[in-house]
Design a protein around this motif. Sequence first.
Motif, PDB file in Angstrom:
ATOM      1  N   VAL A 286       0.828  -1.207   0.000  1.00 12.58           N
ATOM      2  CA  VAL A 286       0.000   0.000   0.000  1.00 12.58           C
ATOM      3  C   VAL A 286       0.864   1.258   0.000  1.00 12.58           C
ATOM      4  O   VAL A 286       0.567   2.229  -0.714  1.00 12.58           O
ATOM      5  CB  VAL A 286      -0.940  -0.026   1.237  1.00 12.58           C
ATOM      6  CG1 VAL A 286      -1.725   1.260   1.344  1.00 12.58           C
ATOM      7  CG2 VAL A 286      -1.894  -1.199   1.136  1.00 12.58           C
ATOM      8  N   THR A 287       1.932   1.250   0.762  1.00 12.64           N
ATOM      9  CA  THR A 287       2.801   2.432   0.843  1.00 12.64           C
ATOM     10  C   THR A 287       3.367   2.784  -0.532  1.00 12.64           C
ATOM     11  O   THR A 287       3.341   3.947  -0.950  1.00 12.64           O
ATOM     12  CB  THR A 287       3.961   2.167   1.830  1.00 12.64           C
ATOM     13  OG1 THR A 287       3.407   1.752   3.079  1.00 12.64           O
ATOM     14  CG2 THR A 287       4.800   3.402   2.042  1.00 12.64           C
ATOM     15  N   ARG A 288       3.860   1.769  -1.252  1.00 13.42           N
ATOM     16  CA  ARG A 288       4.449   2.018  -2.571  1.00 13.42           C
ATOM     17  C   ARG A 288       3.392   2.547  -3.539  1.00 13.42           C
ATOM     18  O   ARG A 288       3.644   3.494  -4.296  1.00 13.42           O
ATOM     19  CB  ARG A 288       5.068   0.713  -3.089  1.00 13.42           C
ATOM     20  CG  ARG A 288       5.677   0.740  -4.464  1.00 13.42           C
ATOM     21  CD  ARG A 288       6.894   1.633  -4.596  1.00 13.42           C
ATOM     22  NE  ARG A 288       7.793   1.576  -3.463  1.00 13.42           N
ATOM     23  CZ  ARG A 288       8.655   0.585  -3.218  1.00 13.42           C
ATOM     24  NH1 ARG A 288       8.770  -0.399  -4.068  1.00 13.42           N
ATOM     25  NH2 ARG A 288       9.432   0.600  -2.169  1.00 13.42           N
TER      26      ARG A 288
ATOM     27  N   LEU B 144       0.643   4.219  -2.823  1.00 12.89           N
ATOM     28  CA  LEU B 144       0.294   5.596  -2.471  1.00 12.89           C
ATOM     29  C   LEU B 144       1.396   6.561  -2.903  1.00 12.89           C
ATOM     30  O   LEU B 144       1.112   7.639  -3.428  1.00 12.89           O
ATOM     31  CB  LEU B 144       0.060   5.707  -0.957  1.00 12.89           C
ATOM     32  CG  LEU B 144      -1.264   5.135  -0.434  1.00 12.89           C
ATOM     33  CD1 LEU B 144      -1.267   5.104   1.087  1.00 12.89           C
ATOM     34  CD2 LEU B 144      -2.439   5.967  -0.937  1.00 12.89           C
ATOM     35  N   GLN B 145       2.651   6.159  -2.688  1.00 15.53           N
ATOM     36  CA  GLN B 145       3.776   7.019  -3.082  1.00 15.53           C
ATOM     37  C   GLN B 145       3.737   7.297  -4.582  1.00 15.53           C
ATOM     38  O   GLN B 145       3.841   8.452  -5.019  1.00 15.53           O
ATOM     39  CB  GLN B 145       5.102   6.338  -2.740  1.00 15.53           C
ATOM     40  CG  GLN B 145       5.530   6.490  -1.303  1.00 15.53           C
ATOM     41  CD  GLN B 145       6.862   5.797  -1.056  1.00 15.53           C
ATOM     42  OE1 GLN B 145       7.043   4.626  -1.395  1.00 15.53           O
ATOM     43  NE2 GLN B 145       7.785   6.501  -0.457  1.00 15.53           N
TER      44      GLN B 145
ATOM     45  N   ILE C  36       0.685   9.555  -5.517  1.00 11.21           N
ATOM     46  CA  ILE C  36       0.843  10.956  -5.112  1.00 11.21           C
ATOM     47  C   ILE C  36       1.859  11.660  -6.006  1.00 11.21           C
ATOM     48  O   ILE C  36       1.624  12.782  -6.468  1.00 11.21           O
ATOM     49  CB  ILE C  36       1.255  11.033  -3.622  1.00 11.21           C
ATOM     50  CG1 ILE C  36       0.068  10.628  -2.736  1.00 11.21           C
ATOM     51  CG2 ILE C  36       1.741  12.422  -3.255  1.00 11.21           C
ATOM     52  CD1 ILE C  36       0.431  10.385  -1.292  1.00 11.21           C
ATOM     53  N   LEU C  37       2.982  11.015  -6.269  1.00 11.94           N
ATOM     54  CA  LEU C  37       4.009  11.639  -7.113  1.00 11.94           C
ATOM     55  C   LEU C  37       3.509  11.808  -8.544  1.00 11.94           C
ATOM     56  O   LEU C  37       3.768  12.823  -9.186  1.00 11.94           O
ATOM     57  CB  LEU C  37       5.299  10.820  -7.073  1.00 11.94           C
ATOM     58  CG  LEU C  37       6.023  10.823  -5.714  1.00 11.94           C
ATOM     59  CD1 LEU C  37       7.192   9.856  -5.713  1.00 11.94           C
ATOM     60  CD2 LEU C  37       6.521  12.227  -5.366  1.00 11.94           C
TER      61      LEU C  37
END
Lengths: 93, 150
Positions: A66-68, A70-71, A74-75
């Motif tokens: 999930v973190t990857r 979202l990153q 967003i970018l």
Amino acid sequence: MAERILIQQTSSGEPVSVGDLTVYPVARSYRMIFPGGQGGMVWNKPLGVIVEDSRGSRQTIPVPDVTRRLQVAILAAGFIGSLLAWLIVKRTR
Amino acid sequence: MDKVVSSPGDAGGFEFPDTTSDVNKTMEALIETANVDRVYGEPIEVGDTKIIPTSENLTFMGFGFGSGYGQGMNEEDNEEDDEGTPMVGVGGGGGGGGRTFSRPVAVVIASPEGVRVEPIADRTKVIMAAITAAGFMASMVFRMTRGPQS
């Protein structure tokens, strides 16, 4: 024969038993040996788990990062937003 | 450390250290880190349930070595003879470094009723990405609204 610089490998770990279920963890690794052999890089990431029940039927459950996600989202949104702003300003001038 | 003479006479018989075996051992240790056990931790038992932590990890390393020698005549030591005393100088060195990054990705919760995966969101990394994106957009907007510089 030249040695491969980047090697991808998918492997399964020790099964974990819970009740009638057996869980097989699956991971993927990328190995890179720098040219000249003076260093390298190893990247390990989880892929998912394979769940086997007592009847032998198998189900694969992915492990989402999930973190990857979202990153990246967003970018990408920031880059696309900047591009749109640039296009809007360019048209209005 | 093993010693090896690089070609006799080249460096006055100086033995350069053989670093090949050390490099190979280090590279083998690096390659061994590409293992599923590095991703999935030991299951934690809570009653009938087993919790398996998962993580992503990135390991990298690099190193380099160098050596050299030079030869010449030391004219200061020999005042009467023009040719002087033959001298040989040798030197070498090396260095390396590496790092491992690791972060939790999810936990696998296995119970007799079923198996489910609970993802872990790293808020700090997400906020840093948002700040980076916002900074990039603000910089673009600022540059566009300021207009061309004279």
